[in-house]
Design a protein around this motif. Structure first.
Motif, short mmCIF file in Angstrom:
data_model
loop_
_atom_site.label_atom_id
_atom_site.label_comp_id
_atom_site.label_asym_id
_atom_site.label_seq_id
_atom_site.Cartn_x
_atom_site.Cartn_y
_atom_site.Cartn_z
N GLN A 20 43.74 18.85 -39.46
CA GLN A 20 43.91 19.47 -40.78
C GLN A 20 44.40 18.48 -41.86
OE1 GLN A 20 45.80 23.34 -40.56
NE2 GLN A 20 46.70 22.98 -42.58
N PRO A 21 45.40 17.63 -41.55
CA PRO A 21 45.85 16.70 -42.60
C PRO A 21 44.72 15.80 -43.12
CG PRO A 21 47.46 16.77 -40.83
CD PRO A 21 46.25 17.53 -40.34
N GLU A 24 42.81 17.57 -45.57
CA GLU A 24 43.55 17.74 -46.82
C GLU A 24 43.57 16.46 -47.65
OE1 GLU A 24 46.61 20.99 -44.81
OE2 GLU A 24 47.11 18.88 -44.87
N SER A 390 45.12 11.86 -39.04
CA SER A 390 46.05 12.98 -39.24
C SER A 390 47.44 12.63 -38.72
CB SER A 390 45.56 14.23 -38.50
OG SER A 390 44.35 14.66 -39.06
#
Lengths: 437, 350
Positions: A20-21, A24, A390
Motif C-alpha cells: 500500500q505505501p 500511495e 513499501s
C-alpha cells in the motif's frame, strides 16, 4: 471471455494491500538522495532549477561549492531559477522583488529595496544537503522538518564491490564499479519521461520485457543473444538486500539456475537472434536506482534513476561507469560512449523503454491500472520491488501545492500541447533562462 | 408579594469564558438553569456537540477557573477520573460562578468539519472474527463529506429501522469516498441483528457525520494508543494518517487488548504497518488466554510501562470500554503522562 473473469490470482487485493505505501507514493519517496545534475551542467556561478518529488529546487555553484535551496521565493512563490540573480557569492536574490537568501542556511538576509524590513533575519527557505562526487551532484531531498542525521549517500546507491563479491558472486564481472569508487569515469545523460516514476522503475528490471529490445540496432549489429524473456524458477531467483545501514533493495540472480532464459516460443515460431552470449545482472535499490552489471560492455555498469518530477513526469537518468586505469583507457571509453553507447544504447536501446513507460501511463494515470493490471509469473520482481519500496522508504512525498504539476490542465500545459510539446518537456529544466535579447 | 420579598430574588448570572486551543476566547453570560452548551449555542460559540444528552461526549470541556456543576443523573459518558480532573460535558453542566472552560480543539474546528448527510453502499462485508464485522463501503457520488480527522466517527442508520449508531472510521481521509468500519456484533442490538441476519454487499445505509473531538493531534511527540476490542478502529485510522504524514521520528505504541485470543482481529493489517513503520511498536494483549499465547498476557494499558514514557509531552489516545478507559487513564497518569494530553473516546456497542 467470462470464464477468465476471476483468474486474477497472482496479484489479488490481499497482495496489493502488502504494498500500500508504494501505491500511495504517486509523487515519490522523500528523505532520500537523488541525482540533481551532472557537474558540467553547473559551471561556476551558474544557477539551475529542477524539481524532485514535487519539490522545486534551485542549484547554484558559488566558489566551487554547490548549494541547493527551495526554488520558490517565500514572498510570491516565483522560482529563482526562472531568471537567476546573484549579487554576490553568498546569496541568491529573487529577481522579482529582491528578497535575498543566504546560500548556506536559506535565511532571508536582506531585501534589495527594503534593507530595514522587519522580516529580515526572521524567516527563510528550506536548504538541502548536497554531495558532489565523480562528476555527479546529489541532493538529499527531505521534508522541511527533517531533524535527524542525514543518512550517507552510499545508502541510497546500489551495493558496492568487491565487498559484495562473496555474497553476490559473478565470475564474469567481479568488482562492478560504483559511482563512489575512486578513479572511475562516469558518462551519461538525463531526459524527461511522461509517465509516473513507478512505471519507469518497474520497466527497468522487468524480466519479461526483453522482447521490446529484440529488434534494436545494437542487438542486431553485435549479434547479442538477448533472450525473449527471463523466467524466475525458484525462491532463490531474487535476493532481498536489507542491511540497516546500507543500500536496501533486491537483486535478480540472472544467468544462474534460478532463472531460465526463454530463447524460443515454438507456438509462434519465434527465436532469439544472436550468437554472442550477453551476460548481465539487474538489481534495484532505494529510492529507485537500477544497476545493470556488465552492460553495455564487459566491466562497465549502467545505473539508472527514474526521479519523480511530478506524478506524471520523471527524469530518466542513465550513466555508464567504468574503472579506467590509464588515460588512454579513459579516452577510448569516452570515445565509445560518444559514438557508440550514447546513440545506440542510452538512446537507441533505452528509447524503447522510454516509449514503453509512456505507453503504460494512460492505464495507470487515474489509479485504475494498479487495481486492474494482471501480473504474471514473470512479474515476481515487480511485486518484490513494490514490497521492498513499501518497507524501506524513508517517507512518502505528499502531493504538493503551488508547484509545477500540482494542478493539471493549466493553460501553460494546453499551450504546450498545442505547440506539440509534451507537458513534461520543460518540467525539469524549468527556469528556462531569461533571455536578455 | 411584598416589595422586600422581590428584592430577595437573586438573578444568578455568571460570565462564562470559552477558551479554544487556538487561543480564541468567547465570553457569554449564563443565566440560571442554562447549560454551558445552551449558553454556547445561543451566543454562537463554536462548541462541538451532537447528542445533547450526555452520551456522546463530543461537547467535553475542561474547567480552568470557577465552579461548574453537573447534572449527575444524566451523566453517562464522563469517566469518574475525568470528572475529578475538571472535565465536564457542556450539555449537562451549569456555571455556578464566573468560569473559564477550555475546549481542546481550535475555534475553527466545527466550521472545518461540518457534518453532512449522505448514503454509503456496502462493497465488502467480512466477519473478521466470531463477533466482529469489517465493512468497506463507498460514499455516494454527491456526498459532501470530503474531510474528516483520523479518530472521528459517523452515525449510520440501521436499515429497516429508525435507529442510528455511531462508528469510528478505521480508514483515512485519503481513502474517501471509501470508508471502512469494524463493528462488534452482540447477541442483541439493532445493528447487531441487522449485520447478523440481513446485511449484504450492495446494501445502502444512511450516514451522518463526521463527528467527535477524539482525533489525532499532530504534535511531534511520542504517541501511545490503547485500544480495547473494536476501539482499534480509530487507532488504525490514526496510525495510517501518521504513516502518510511520515511521522517516523518519535515512537508510536499501540496497545491492543482483548479478553480472549478469539476476540482479536486485523492482525495481518497491524503486522504490515509494523513492517512499514519502524517507530511503531504493536503490543497485542490478551488478558485471559485460553491456549498458548506468546503476546502480552495482561490488559492493554498494563503493557505500557515507565520505560515507555520518554517525553513529558507524550500524547495518549484511549478507546475501549469505560472500565478500560478509566483504568488506562489512571495508569498513564501514574506513569507521568499529563491529564490534558490523554484523549478518550467513549465506546459503546449496540
Amino acid at each position: 471471455m467470462t470464464k477468465f473473469k476471476n483468474a486474477r490470482v497472482a496479484n489479488d487485493k490481499n497482495t496489493k494491500k502488502q504494498y500500500q505505501p508504494y501505491m500511495e507514493a504517486e509523487w515519490g519517496f522523500i528523505n532520500h538522495w537523488y541525482p540533481a545534475a551532472f557537474s558540467d551542467e553547473l559551471p561556476e556561478g551558474e544557477v539551475k532549477g529542477i524539481q524532485i518529488a514535487g519539490i522545486p529546487i534551485v542549484l547554484r555553484r558559488a566558489k566551487g561549492t554547490v548549494h541547493a535551496l527551495l526554488d520558490q521565493c517565500l514572498h510570491r512563490g516565483v522560482r529563482f531559477s526562472a531568471k537567476p540573480m546573484c549579487l554576490n557569492d553568498e546569496t541568491i536574490t529573487c529577481w522579482y522583488h529582491g528578497f535575498t537568501f543566504n546560500l548556506d542556511d536559506g535565511e532571508l538576509s536582506t531585501i534589495v529595496a527594503a534593507p530595514d524590513d522587519k522580516l529580515i533575519g526572521t524567516t527563510g527557505i528550506q536548504k538541502f544537503a548536497v554531495e558532489e562526487v565523480n562528476g555527479m551532484i546529489f541532493v538529499f531531498v527531505c521534508e522541511e522538518d527533517w531533524d535527524e542525521e542525514i543518512p550517507p549517500l552510499k545508502n541510497d546507491l546500489p551495493i558496492r564491490f568487491p565487498e559484495n563479491n562473496e555474497k553476490f558472486p559473478h565470475p564474469l564481472w567481479p568488482d562492478t564499479p560504483s559511482i563512489l569508487d575512486e578513479g572511475v569515469v562516469i558518462r551519461g545523460m538525463h531526459r524527461t519521461g511522461n509517465a509516473n516514476w513507478r512505471l519507469a522503475c518497474e520497466n527497468g528490471f522487468d524480466a519479461g520485457h526483453l522482447l521490446i529490445h529484440r529488434d534494436n540496432a545494437i542487438v542486431q549489429a553485435k549479434e547479442w543473444a538477448v533472450p525473449l524473456g527471463i523466467k524466475p524458477l525458484d525462491d532463490q531467483a531474487i535476493a532481498i538486500i536489507e542491511d540497516e545501514d546500507g543500500p536496501q533493495g533486491f537483486l535478480n540472480r540472472y544467468f544462474t539456475d534460478s532463472y531460465e532464459p526463454i530463447l524460443e516460443n515454438p507456438i509462434l515460431d519465434i527465436k532469439a537472434y544472436g550468437q554472442n552470449p550477453k551476460y548481465f545482472r539487474t538489481s534495484m535499490f532505494m529510492p529507485g536506482v537500477l544497476m545493470v552489471e556488465n552492460w553495455p560492455e564487459e566491466h562497465v555498469v549502467q545505473y539508472e534513476w527514474y526521479i519523480p518530477i511530478t506524478d506524471d513526469t520523471y527524469e530518466y537518468w542513465e550513466v555508464l561507469v567504468k574503472k579506467c586505469n590509464t588515460e588512454q583507457e579513459k579516452k577510448e571509453f569516452e570515445y565509445r560512449f560518444e559514438n557508440l553507447y550514447k546513440p545506440m544504447c542510452l538512446e537507441g536501446f533505452n528509447d524503447c523503454d522510454l516509449m514503453a513507460r509512456d505507453a503504460m501511463q494512460n492505464f495507470y494515470a487515474d489509479g485504475t491500472g494498479w487495481d486492474d493490471e494482471q501480473l504474471a509469473d514473470m512479474d515476481a520482481s515487480v511485486i518484490v520491488w513494490r514490497k521492498c519500496a513499501s518497507n524501506f522508504n524513508r517517507g512518502i512525498a505528499q502531493p504538493p501545492r503551488g508547484v509545477n504539476g500540482s494542478k493539471k490542465g493549466q493553460s501553460k500545459d494546453l499551450a504546450a500541447a498545442a505547440l506539440g510539446d509534451w507537458p513534461g518537456m520543460d518540467a525539469y529544466a524549468t527556469g528556462r533562462k531569461y533571455d536578455k535579447s | 408579594m411584598s416589595s422586600s420579598e422581590a428584592v430577595a430574588v437573586e438573578i444568578v448570572e455568571s460570565k462564562v469564558t470559552f477558551r479554544f486551543k487556538d487561543g480564541v476566547e468567547y465570553e457569554a453570560i449564563s443565566s440560571e438553569g442554562e447549560t454551558l452548551l445552551d449558553v454556547a449555542r445561543s451566543n454562537e460559540v463554536p462548541v462541538i456537540h451532537q447528542c445533547l444528552t450526555g452520551s456522546c461526549a463530543s461537547c467535553i470541556c475542561k474547567v480552568d477557573e470557577g465552579d461548574v456543576g453537573m447534572d449527575s443523573d444524566r451523566l453517562m459518558s464522563l469517566l469518574p477520573s475525568e470528572q475529578r480532573e475538571g472535565f465536564r460535558l457542556t450539555c449537562t453542566s451549569y456555571a455556578e460562578s464566573d468560569c473559564v472552560v477550555d475546549l481542546d480543539y481550535p475555534s475553527t474546528f466545527s466550521e472545518d468539519h461540518a457534518a453532512s448527510q449522505s448514503v454509503i453502499t456496502i462493497n465488502e462485508l467480512e466477519w473478521v472474527n466470531h463477533n466482529t464485522v469489517r465493512i468497506e463501503a463507498e460514499l455516494a457520488d454527491d456526498a459532501e463529506m470530503e474531510h474528516f480527522e483520523a479518530g472521528q466517527y459517523v452515525q449510520l442508520k440501521v436499515p429497516g429501522t429508525e435507529e442510528w449508531r455511531s462508528y469510528s472510521m478505521s480508514s483515512t481521509e485519503r481513502e474517501l469516498p471509501e470508508v471502512t468500519f469494524y463493528i462488534r456484533v452482540l447477541e442483541e442490538g439493532v445493528m447487531s441483528n441487522y449485520l447478523r441476519d440481513r446485511a449484504a454487499v450492495g446494501d445502502e445505509l444512511e450516514i451522518d457525520g463526521p463527528y467527535g473531538v477524539f482525533y489525532l493531534r499532530e504534535e511531534k511527540v511520542p504517541q501511545i494508543m490503547i485500544a480495547g476490542g473494536t476501539g482499534l478502529a480509530p487507532m488504525m485510522s490514526m496510525i495510517d494518517t501518521l504513516r502518510l504524514k511520515n511521522f517516523r521520528r518519535k515512537p508510536v505504541i499501540l496497545a491492543f487488548g482483548c479478553s480472549f485470543e478469539k476476540d482479536l482481529f486485523a492482525q495481518d493489517e497491524l503486522e504490515l504497518r509494523d513492517t512499514w513503520m519502524r517507530n511503531l511498536d504493536i503490543r497485542t494483549c490478551v488478558s485471559r488466554p485460553e491456549g498458548e499465547w506468546d503476546g502480552y498476557n495482561c490488559r492493554a494499558q498494563l503493557s505500557i510501562t515507565q520505560d515507555d514514557i520518554t517525553d513529558p509531552e507524550t500524547v495518549a489516545y484511549l478507546c475501549g470500554p469505560p472500565a478500560m478507559n478509566e483504568a488506562a487513564r489512571e495508569h498513564l497518569e501514574s506513569l507521568g503522562v499529563k491529564g490534558e494530553n490523554i484523549h478518550v473516546e467513549l465506546f459503546e456497542t449496540a
